[in-house]
Structures are given as C-alpha cells and as structure tokens.
Design a protein around this motif. Structure first.
Motif, mmCIF file in Angstrom:
data_model
loop_
_atom_site.group_PDB
_atom_site.id
_atom_site.type_symbol
_atom_site.label_atom_id
_atom_site.label_comp_id
_atom_site.label_asym_id
_atom_site.label_seq_id
_atom_site.Cartn_x
_atom_site.Cartn_y
_atom_site.Cartn_z
ATOM 1 N N ARG A 56 21.229 44.589 24.803
ATOM 2 C CA ARG A 56 20.948 45.715 23.907
ATOM 3 C C ARG A 56 21.691 45.462 22.599
ATOM 4 N N HIS A 57 21.374 46.223 21.583
ATOM 5 C CA HIS A 57 21.993 46.029 20.273
ATOM 6 C C HIS A 57 23.517 46.137 20.301
ATOM 7 N N ASP A 58 24.064 46.868 21.237
ATOM 8 C CA ASP A 58 25.526 47.020 21.312
ATOM 9 C C ASP A 58 26.163 46.087 22.354
ATOM 10 N N SER A 59 25.398 45.160 22.902
ATOM 11 C CA SER A 59 25.923 44.241 23.923
ATOM 12 C C SER A 59 26.963 43.296 23.328
ATOM 13 N N LEU A 63 22.775 37.010 23.882
ATOM 14 C CA LEU A 63 21.352 37.164 24.184
ATOM 15 C C LEU A 63 20.835 35.751 24.350
ATOM 16 N N CYS A 64 20.467 35.396 25.555
ATOM 17 C CA CYS A 64 19.985 34.058 25.868
ATOM 18 C C CYS A 64 18.499 34.155 26.191
ATOM 19 N N LEU A 65 17.693 33.452 25.420
ATOM 20 C CA LEU A 65 16.248 33.476 25.590
ATOM 21 C C LEU A 65 15.757 32.130 26.105
ATOM 22 N N THR A 66 14.950 32.157 27.135
ATOM 23 C CA THR A 66 14.305 30.945 27.623
ATOM 24 C C THR A 66 13.168 30.608 26.664
ATOM 25 N N ILE A 67 13.113 29.355 26.237
ATOM 26 C CA ILE A 67 12.062 28.890 25.331
ATOM 27 C C ILE A 67 10.930 28.309 26.186
ATOM 28 N N ILE A 68 9.739 28.849 26.008
ATOM 29 C CA ILE A 68 8.576 28.418 26.788
ATOM 30 C C ILE A 68 7.522 27.862 25.835
ATOM 31 N N GLU A 69 7.076 26.656 26.124
ATOM 32 C CA GLU A 69 6.011 26.028 25.347
ATOM 33 C C GLU A 69 4.701 26.742 25.700
ATOM 34 N N LYS A 70 4.078 27.370 24.719
ATOM 35 C CA LYS A 70 2.867 28.148 24.979
ATOM 36 C C LYS A 70 1.731 27.295 25.538
ATOM 37 N N GLU A 71 1.569 26.106 25.002
ATOM 38 C CA GLU A 71 0.442 25.248 25.398
ATOM 39 C C GLU A 71 0.477 24.893 26.883
ATOM 40 N N THR A 72 1.678 24.659 27.422
ATOM 41 C CA THR A 72 1.799 24.217 28.814
ATOM 42 C C THR A 72 2.378 25.274 29.749
ATOM 43 N N GLY A 73 3.045 26.279 29.186
ATOM 44 C CA GLY A 73 3.726 27.273 30.017
ATOM 45 C C GLY A 73 5.045 26.778 30.573
ATOM 46 N N PHE A 81 21.931 34.113 20.688
ATOM 47 C CA PHE A 81 22.992 34.464 19.762
ATOM 48 C C PHE A 81 23.948 35.446 20.415
ATOM 49 N N GLN A 82 25.115 35.544 19.800
ATOM 50 C CA GLN A 82 26.111 36.521 20.206
ATOM 51 C C GLN A 82 26.664 37.173 18.945
ATOM 52 N N ILE A 83 26.674 38.498 18.926
ATOM 53 C CA ILE A 83 27.227 39.245 17.803
ATOM 54 C C ILE A 83 28.749 39.163 17.876
ATOM 55 N N ASP A 84 29.377 38.909 16.744
ATOM 56 C CA ASP A 84 30.838 38.882 16.648
ATOM 57 C C ASP A 84 31.350 40.311 16.862
ATOM 58 N N VAL A 119 18.616 39.044 11.520
ATOM 59 C CA VAL A 119 18.789 39.584 10.171
ATOM 60 C C VAL A 119 18.031 40.900 10.008
ATOM 61 N N GLU A 120 16.774 40.939 10.446
ATOM 62 C CA GLU A 120 15.948 42.124 10.225
ATOM 63 C C GLU A 120 16.286 43.274 11.174
ATOM 64 N N GLU A 121 16.471 42.976 12.437
ATOM 65 C CA GLU A 121 16.691 44.040 13.423
ATOM 66 C C GLU A 121 18.134 44.510 13.496
ATOM 67 N N LEU A 122 19.071 43.605 13.258
ATOM 68 C CA LEU A 122 20.483 43.936 13.439
ATOM 69 C C LEU A 122 21.256 43.994 12.131
ATOM 70 N N GLN A 123 20.584 43.743 11.011
ATOM 71 C CA GLN A 123 21.214 43.731 9.690
ATOM 72 C C GLN A 123 22.434 42.807 9.645
#
Length: 166
Positions: A56-59, A63-73, A81-84, A119-123
C-alpha cells in the motif's frame, strides 16, 4: 494488488508461487555478478517473505513486481521499489532479470513504467538505484529513462540520490 503494464510486459505484485523465480534470481551467478554479493539461503527466504505482504502507499517494505513477458506468459524477472522511510519523497528502485532475458531492454522498459508510477502516484521526487563498486569501475554510468530524468548509479549500499527534474 498493484499491476503495471508496458507494450511487452505485464508486472504484478509477487506471490508465493513466484518463489522458484525469486530463488533462482538470487542464486544465478550471472545475475549475482551484476547486482549483489551471494546471499545465504536464509537471506533469500527473508527477502522473499518481506516482499509478500500486499503493498500500500504507506508500506515500509519493497513493492516487488514479477515481470511477465506478454508474448509468452513467462516470468522473466522482478522489478520494484522501496520508499525511503526517512524521506518519503525518495524511492530506491531496481530489477533483476533471468540471464536468458538480458539484452532485450526489459529492465529499462520495466523501470520506465515503475518510475512513472512512483512519480505520478506517490509524488516521489528522488529515484535511487544502487550498484556495486565493480560495476562503476567497469564504466556503468547511468540508465536514461525519459525526458523527466535519469536514474543515476552509485556505489552499492552507499548513500546517493538522483533528482527527477520537474
């Protein structure tokens, strides 16, 4: 749950089923030589577990996102990222890709979208990426992202920052 997309990639928050990918990334010699020192099995488990809670924004955790290649799945790596916690206008970013996906531009593509979100969501005004000293010595200087700025590299685990201009 947060998910981000680019033309070639889908990114969603890491889940338990991503353990084999995460474990491989943190044990793969070609990934380790580019990013960090070899972690212990306990450290790998701790890092994985710390990224599982829904972000969440206050975590305070990454935030760790798995990167998935759309073409192959196929899952090709992770980005995040981690907020300071001392200065919430700053964030550290990074990515790890399986060696067979190096050279496709997926790291930069995922970071562009991630930085846009930060930048846009968390300023957030400051984006940080860390490297090892040997990477700097090898001549790695910066990863250009877009017209808004650059993610600058500096010594791994040493303080530094890069400003995203208005």
């Amino acid at each position: 749950m947060i998910s981000l997309d680019t033309p070639r990639l889908a990114m969603r928050q890491i889940v338990e089923a991503d353990w084999p990918l995460f474990c491989r990334l943190l044990q793969e010699p070609k990934v380790i030589e580019l990013a960090f020192d070899q972690p212990s099995p306990e450290d790998i488990q701790t890092r994985f577990d710390s990224r599982l809670p829904e972000w969440r924004h206050d975590s305070e955790h990454w935030l760790c996102l798995t990167i998935i290649e759309k073409e192959t799945g196929k899952s090709v790596g992770v980005t995040g990222f981690q907020i300071d916690q001392q200065d919430r206008s700053r964030a550290e970013v990074g990515y790890l890709l399986l060696p067979e996906y190096h050279g496709n531009g997926y790291g930069t593509e995922s970071l562009k979208r991630l930085v846009q979100f930060v930048v846009e969501e968390l300023q957030t005004e400051v984006i940080i990426e860390k490297l090892r000293k040997d990477q700097l010595d090898a001549g790695i200087l910066a990863t250009p992202l877009d017209e808004r700025g650059i993610i600058e590299h500096a010594m791994y685990y040493e303080p530094f920052m890069a400003f995203i201009p208005e």
